[in-house]
Design an enzyme around this catalytic site. Structure first.
Site, PDB file in Angstrom:
ATOM      1  N   HIS A 103      -6.133 -12.935   4.998  1.00  0.00           N
ATOM      2  CA  HIS A 103      -5.044 -12.068   4.575  1.00  0.00           C
ATOM      3  C   HIS A 103      -4.233 -11.613   5.783  1.00  0.00           C
ATOM      4  CE1 HIS A 103      -8.554  -9.527   5.420  1.00  0.00           C
ATOM      5  NE2 HIS A 103      -7.710  -8.578   5.772  1.00  0.00           N
ATOM      6  N   ASP A 128       0.804  -1.220   0.000  1.00  0.00           N
ATOM      7  CA  ASP A 128       0.000   0.000   0.000  1.00  0.00           C
ATOM      8  C   ASP A 128       0.839   1.273   0.000  1.00  0.00           C
ATOM      9  OD1 ASP A 128      -2.592  -1.059  -0.153  1.00  0.00           O
ATOM     10  OD2 ASP A 128      -2.570  -1.581   1.955  1.00  0.00           O
ATOM     11  N   GLY A 180       1.019   8.770   1.694  1.00  0.00           N
ATOM     12  CA  GLY A 180       0.766  10.208   1.688  1.00  0.00           C
ATOM     13  C   GLY A 180      -0.296  10.594   0.688  1.00  0.00           C
ATOM     14  N   TYR A 217      -9.767  -0.424   2.617  1.00  0.00           N
ATOM     15  CA  TYR A 217      -9.287  -0.352   3.998  1.00  0.00           C
ATOM     16  C   TYR A 217      -8.911   1.063   4.398  1.00  0.00           C
ATOM     17  CZ  TYR A 217      -8.957  -5.127   5.840  1.00  0.00           C
ATOM     18  OH  TYR A 217      -9.246  -6.364   6.368  1.00  0.00           O
TER      19      TYR A 217
END
Length: 687
Positions: A445, A310, A317, A394
């Site tokens: 996961h 990610d 940012g 998420y």
């Protein structure tokens, strides 16, 4: 162009207060860097422009003596041309020139928010996708959505073309939550051309779910409404906050540090020090979340591609939220913005990207003497520096927390929505996932984060010790351990990089000491130390040799220590999308043969931690926040308890108890406030 360059240069060079060398680039500096690239290399698309951090040796010297020349402002540039060729560059913003420029082959930059939005439009308009939707009974493409992901790595397509995979969903109603309606096919999109180059379709089709699961207020009202027994909880600081800001430097309760931010890591904390009764002691040169990987555990094609980096593939940012008072943060708040650029090169600002505030931290210390009832109880306070970023489904809430006793805590809360896949009635998940809602399969996961710790515990020369709680070696009945009850902290120094590649051991309560062996405590005779205390450390579950194992080399061990080198910031590599893992990039490269000496050296400790998630219906349709936490704690660092000077909430000495008094009457303002609070709670305390 020349006039604009001159104007921007004058603005930067004539700034009354020049930026701190750790400050992120301002919008003007970003625009100036882009103007320099356009002057030398023409029209390009921009993937990232960020601060090129000063060389550590130069920066350490300037921090020690600000009269020295200020480190130069340099900008790192990631650009893409019309043919999708990738360029890495560095611009010197003082001299106004491009000092390095390199065209890279077989490498892809991260996926930006603009790329994600373009992909959803492409998917809705593509005839092949429309055909698949009609096969599933969907005719209205305005109700079709996708979560664009990097493709990870797919050997069929390689790394020469920038690709995304589109995880498909449906919304029967505009207010429906699409993750309750997953679709069973996966288009692959050429990001540069906007074309669908392939669609992965399962051999056995799965029908579209027809049963919604929503979480917004109108839907809660339909099932009985919100609970009504929650009374208001107000947080007030009538005299304001206890910290001060100087630009992006913060002073709070003896801590001083610089708060940076970049497009990949998000929050970066630099030059952290602690004022130990007039002696300002360095703790950490740099702390950041450097990378993360989320491998999914379903082995069926194409789910092996679901292992998102990610930070390296999207940017923590870039994905950060604009935070709001009363929702994301409560209390008296200080915000910091984040400034980036878009694809066209225009500066973009995310307002309130960082939230800074104080919170009550519960009891700091307490003791009651059972003999006479004398008591002292002191409540603590903590400083919270936070950001929240949304990675498709998420949310990751990142909290850097400073405690008054010198402890630094990193807490991460996971919330948002499970990644889901369609399943047929009666389908066996084979243990790879859970049916969390009719027709909805949420796959197993992991969330594995890599913390980069660049220590300077009382100086730049540090050593990492592995600390295990073990029983004494001598046998029961022996002279040394007659009753067999002996145990101790076994400390093993890591002398080489290879020795430092270790995993967690819960049986020995394993921790790690980061120590300055030249600074011994006058009482304990042990070195000044900050201890890494971290208990949530699952091993990387994909097997050695697997695609994820090869690509996420940083996650193979809980701890790895390397000798510091400028530029070694990203443990999965500088450009992560579509890497094959052969060879492994980033940390495995830097480890090398493992023979580098790391004892009493300028080092970096890389720590992988996280959780393994086996989804359950309680996680759906939106997941209650699941927290995880780790600590960096001072040990043998302070002469004694460093928070004895925090005003108590209540204190009564034995002599005061005997005399019928209940409160220590101290003179300074903070103690008077504590005295007033203690009066209010004295009756309760006496009970």
């Amino acid at each position: 162009m020349a006039d604009r360059l001159k104007q921007l240069y004058q603005h930067i060079s004539q700034t009354t207060t020049p930026p701190h060398p750790f400050d992120p680039l301002s919008s003007v500096e970003i625009e100036y860097a882009i103007a320099l690239v356009r002057r030398d290399h023409g029209k390009l698309g921009y993937n990232a422009i960020t601060l090129s951090e000063p060389k550590k040796k130069e920066m350490i010297a300037w921090l020690a003596d600000p009269s020295l020349p200020r480190p130069r402002r340099m900008a790192e540039i990631v650009a893409v041309d019309k043919d999708s060729a990738l360029y890495d560059g560095v611009a010197d913003l003082k001299d106004g020139k491009i000092v390095s420029w390199e065209k890279l082959a077989g490498v892809q930059p991260l996926i930006t928010m603009e790329d994600l939005q373009d992909t959803e439009r492409v998917v809705r308009e593509d005839p092949k996708v429309i055909e698949q939707c009609r096969i599933l009974g969907i005719d209205d493409m305005s109700k079709v959505y996708c979560d664009p992901w990097t493709i990870g790595y797919d050997e069929r397509f390689g790394s020469d073309v920038r690709l995304q995979q589109a995880l498909m969903y449906y919304r029967p109603h505009v207010d429906d939550m699409q993750y309750a309606f997953p679709l069973d096919f996966c288009p692959i999109v050429n990001t540069a051309t906007g074309e669908i180059i392939h669609i992965d379709i399962p051999s056995v089709r799965r029908p579209v779910n027809t049963f919604a699961s929503n979480y917004m207020p109108p839907d809660i009202e339909k099932i009985g409404g919100y609970r009504t027994d929650i009374k208001p909880l107000n947080i007030t600081q009538p005299d304001g906050v206890s910290f001060t800001m100087n630009g992006r430097e913060i002073n709070w309760q003896n801590f001083n540090m610089h708060i940076g931010f970049n497009y990949k890591e998000g929050i970066v904390l630099n030059n952290i020090s602690f004022n130990d009764r007039g002696n300002v002691r360095p703790l950490f040169y740099r702390l950041s979340l450097a990378e993360m990987v989320v491998p999914y555990g379903n082995p069926e094609h194409p789910h092996q591609r679901k292992h998102a980096f990610d930070l390296g593939e999207y940017g923590g940012g870039y994905m950060t939220n604009s935070l709001s008072l009363g929702c994301d943060c409560k209390g008296v708040i200080h915000y910091l913005d984040a400034e980036f650029c878009n694809r066209a090169g225009a500066p973009v600002t995310i307002k309130n990207a960082i939230c800074i505030h104080e919170e009550d931290a519960g009891i700091l210390f307490k003791h009651t003497d059972f003999r006479d009832g004398s008591t002292i109880v002191t409540r603590g306070r903590k400083l919270v520096i936070s950001q929240i970023f949304t990675a498709a489904n998420y949310e990751y809430c990142v909290y850097w927390i400073m405690h008054q006793d010198g402890t630094i805590q990193l807490e991460i809360k996971l919330t948002g929505i499970l990644n889901t896949y369609a399943m047929a009635p009666g389908e066996d998940t084979h243990g790879w996932g859970t049916e969390v809602h009719p027709g909805v399969n949420a796959h197993n996961h992991q969330h594995l984060f890599c913390l980069r710790i660049d220590p300077q515990i009382d100086g730049q020369k540090n050593t990492v010790f592995q600390v295990d709680a073990v029983p004494g070696e001598a046998e029961v009945g022996s002279k040394e351990n007659f009753y067999g009850n002996a145990f101790y902290a076994k400390k093993t120094p890591y002398k080489t990089v290879a020795e430092s590649q270790v995993n967690y051991n819960g049986a020995t309560s394993r921790t790690w000491d980061i120590s300055n062996t030249s600074k011994l405590h006058p009482y304990s005779k042990k070195p000044a130390t900050y201890k890494l205390v971290s208990r949530e450390i699952p091993g990387l579950l994909p097997k050695p040799g697997s695609l994820v194992w090869k690509r996420a080399g940083f996650a193979r061990h809980a701890v790895q220590v390397t000798k510091y080198q400028d530029g070694q910031l990203h443990p999965a590599g500088r450009h992560v999308p579509q890497t094959s893992g052969e060879p492994s990039l980033g940390l495995p490269e830097w480890v090398g043969d493992g023979n580098d000496k790391i004892e009493d050296e300028d080092i970096v400790l890389w720590h992988t931690f996280g959780l393994t998630h086996f989804p359950a219906p309680e996680d759906f349709p939106v997941m209650p926040a699941e927290p995880m936490s780790l600590l960096l704690r001072p040990r043998h660092f302070f002469l004694r308890n460093p928070v004895l000077d925090v005003p108590p909430s209540y204190a009564s000495t034995p002599s005061q108890v005997a005399a019928g008094k209940g409160i220590t009457d101290l003179a300074d303002k903070s103690s008077k406030l504590a005295f007033r609070a203690a009066l209010e709670t004295e009756a309760c305390c006496k009970k």
